[in-house]
Design an enzyme around this catalytic site. Sequence first.
Site, PDB file in Angstrom:
ATOM      1  N   ALA A  22      53.185   4.507  10.852  1.00 48.60           N
ATOM      2  CA  ALA A  22      52.557   4.877   9.608  1.00 48.60           C
ATOM      3  C   ALA A  22      52.251   3.692   8.711  1.00 48.60           C
ATOM      4  O   ALA A  22      52.360   2.559   9.136  1.00 48.60           O
ATOM      5  CB  ALA A  22      53.472   5.862   8.900  1.00 48.60           C
ATOM      6  N   CYS A  23      51.866   3.969   7.434  1.00 51.37           N
ATOM      7  CA  CYS A  23      51.350   2.931   6.540  1.00 51.37           C
ATOM      8  C   CYS A  23      51.989   3.024   5.153  1.00 51.37           C
ATOM      9  O   CYS A  23      52.739   3.932   4.863  1.00 51.37           O
ATOM     10  CB  CYS A  23      49.832   3.059   6.424  1.00 51.37           C
ATOM     11  SG  CYS A  23      48.987   3.186   8.016  1.00 51.37           S
ATOM     12  N   THR A  24      51.645   2.061   4.294  1.00 51.15           N
ATOM     13  CA  THR A  24      52.087   2.053   2.903  1.00 51.15           C
ATOM     14  C   THR A  24      50.876   1.742   2.025  1.00 51.15           C
ATOM     15  O   THR A  24      50.116   0.834   2.331  1.00 51.15           O
ATOM     16  CB  THR A  24      53.184   0.998   2.670  1.00 51.15           C
ATOM     17  OG1 THR A  24      54.243   1.195   3.612  1.00 51.15           O
ATOM     18  CG2 THR A  24      53.727   1.082   1.253  1.00 51.15           C
ATOM     19  N   SER A  43      49.000  -1.352   4.088  1.00 54.46           N
ATOM     20  CA  SER A  43      49.307  -1.868   5.418  1.00 54.46           C
ATOM     21  C   SER A  43      48.873  -0.816   6.430  1.00 54.46           C
ATOM     22  O   SER A  43      49.046   0.379   6.197  1.00 54.46           O
ATOM     23  CB  SER A  43      50.808  -2.135   5.567  1.00 54.46           C
ATOM     24  OG  SER A  43      51.540  -0.923   5.498  1.00 54.46           O
ATOM     25  N   GLU A 116      46.500   6.897   4.936  1.00 55.39           N
ATOM     26  CA  GLU A 116      47.951   7.002   4.833  1.00 55.39           C
ATOM     27  C   GLU A 116      48.357   8.275   5.562  1.00 55.39           C
ATOM     28  O   GLU A 116      47.946   9.379   5.176  1.00 55.39           O
ATOM     29  CB  GLU A 116      48.350   7.083   3.353  1.00 55.39           C
ATOM     30  CG  GLU A 116      49.821   7.158   3.093  1.00 55.39           C
ATOM     31  CD  GLU A 116      50.515   5.820   3.262  1.00 55.39           C
ATOM     32  OE1 GLU A 116      51.722   5.818   3.516  1.00 55.39           O
ATOM     33  OE2 GLU A 116      49.830   4.779   3.121  1.00 55.39           O
TER      34      GLU A 116
END
Length: 497
Positions: A22-24, A43, A116
Amino acid sequence: MKSKFLASAAVIGTLFCGSALACTTILVGNEASNDGSLLIARSADSKAIKAQLFLIHPKKTNQSGTYSSKAHDGASDFTYPLPKDSMRYTTIANSHTKLHGAVGYNEAGVGISGTETIYAKDELLKIDPYNEATGITEDDIPDVILPRMKSAKEGVKLLGQIVESTGAGEGFGVVFVDKDEIWYFETGTGHQWMAVKLPKDEYFVSGNQGRLQNYKENDPNFMGSKNLINFAKEHGAYDPSKDGEFHFGKAYTRNDERDVTYNYPRVFWVQQMFNPSFKQDIADGPNFPVFMKPEKKLSVNDLKTVLRAHYDGTKYDPYVSKDEESGIYRAISVFRTYESHVMQVRPWLPQEIGRVTYVALGMSDLSVYLPYYYGLDGFIDGYDKGSYKADDESIYWTYRKLQTLVMMDYNKYASIVKAAYKKFEDELAVKQAKFEDEYVKIYKKDKKKANKLLNEFSLKTMKEAKALTQDLTNEIFTMLTDDTDTKLKSLNKNKKD
């Protein structure tokens, strides 16, 4: 901040991270930034071998036909009519599909960062599941919306229409930005969604969980699916008599033990970086503020620092700490990050340099952020090359090879690379300021000459960063070879070579 983090974290120290990829995401309003620019940081995390390509999609006119995700080996069989007239736009895309453009701008000066990954409640997804067969996914969003949207709000509406009619193929959050506004869009279930305009003097952070809460119908700062509230009522996710004001997160978003170690800590860490005097418990994720005013105005460098963070200075640092609890919390900077970026929109500058994205390829903690202006006409060799196998041409693999070497002994080698990249970025910032001043002066008289300067500066920067990375790779490779030699000699201590 660090002692507070340690004390709060001890409550849930026995839990461990999930395995999701996953991402931020971090958003900063123009009145919360140090120079009045609109800022977006994200990210993109999936697989370390997921090489990226930098693409410039030219303007097209009198088009006909259909966009097909499946034709490019996308995640679903999503299709959508091509716009008759397609604007020029940029993306940084998956090398395998040429899709999933993680970030980009178009000629209207409108940008997207997505997505996201977020998760809706399982019980609601049984009623309104994701359309995994033909729904829109992160693969498709930039190439469908960037060619046609002329404002952030228009982008939100278009994506919302697609989700309501065709459905979302997965849960996601997407950022839209123009010269005036930042909008954040979140899916609920397969056909439900909401979006909110970021307050100008606040920031927002998300770590793989639906973070939006309040939703006000007929308020210009909110948008959502036509049946958003009624759907929640009909299926027991919202009871006005008990719950009071409608809360999107409580109604639609998953919230369980997985979020405690995987999602809450990242949001907690960012909010403590930007608001160190604010007191909250790391385990109290559902009650974290959605929007906050930072204690000091935020800069591009602040967001780079966030994207490089991995609980630095605590026993939870997965790269440095030897403590048994290191790694139990999902960090922002992880090795599987394939790119991270900071979008900066400066409406007072010519669009060619007023829209810039700072991109670090691979793991952000061990990479260098370079500015990529919208006015770029092209890149040095290697930016359009790459695959899921290492090679000697791809710019992605140039950076990834160095990072992989460093991770063989992070504590010994990381400081060398990070110091070299910091020096490069500090010197580049001085050169960049000088270039931009010169660009603006020339632009007023001769746009063509100004853009020539832009491309010369950018290509030179890319070449210098690549050369530095190659030098660092050789330096670390030499050290690692010597270390390996010493280690093997010790294994052979009773014999002569």
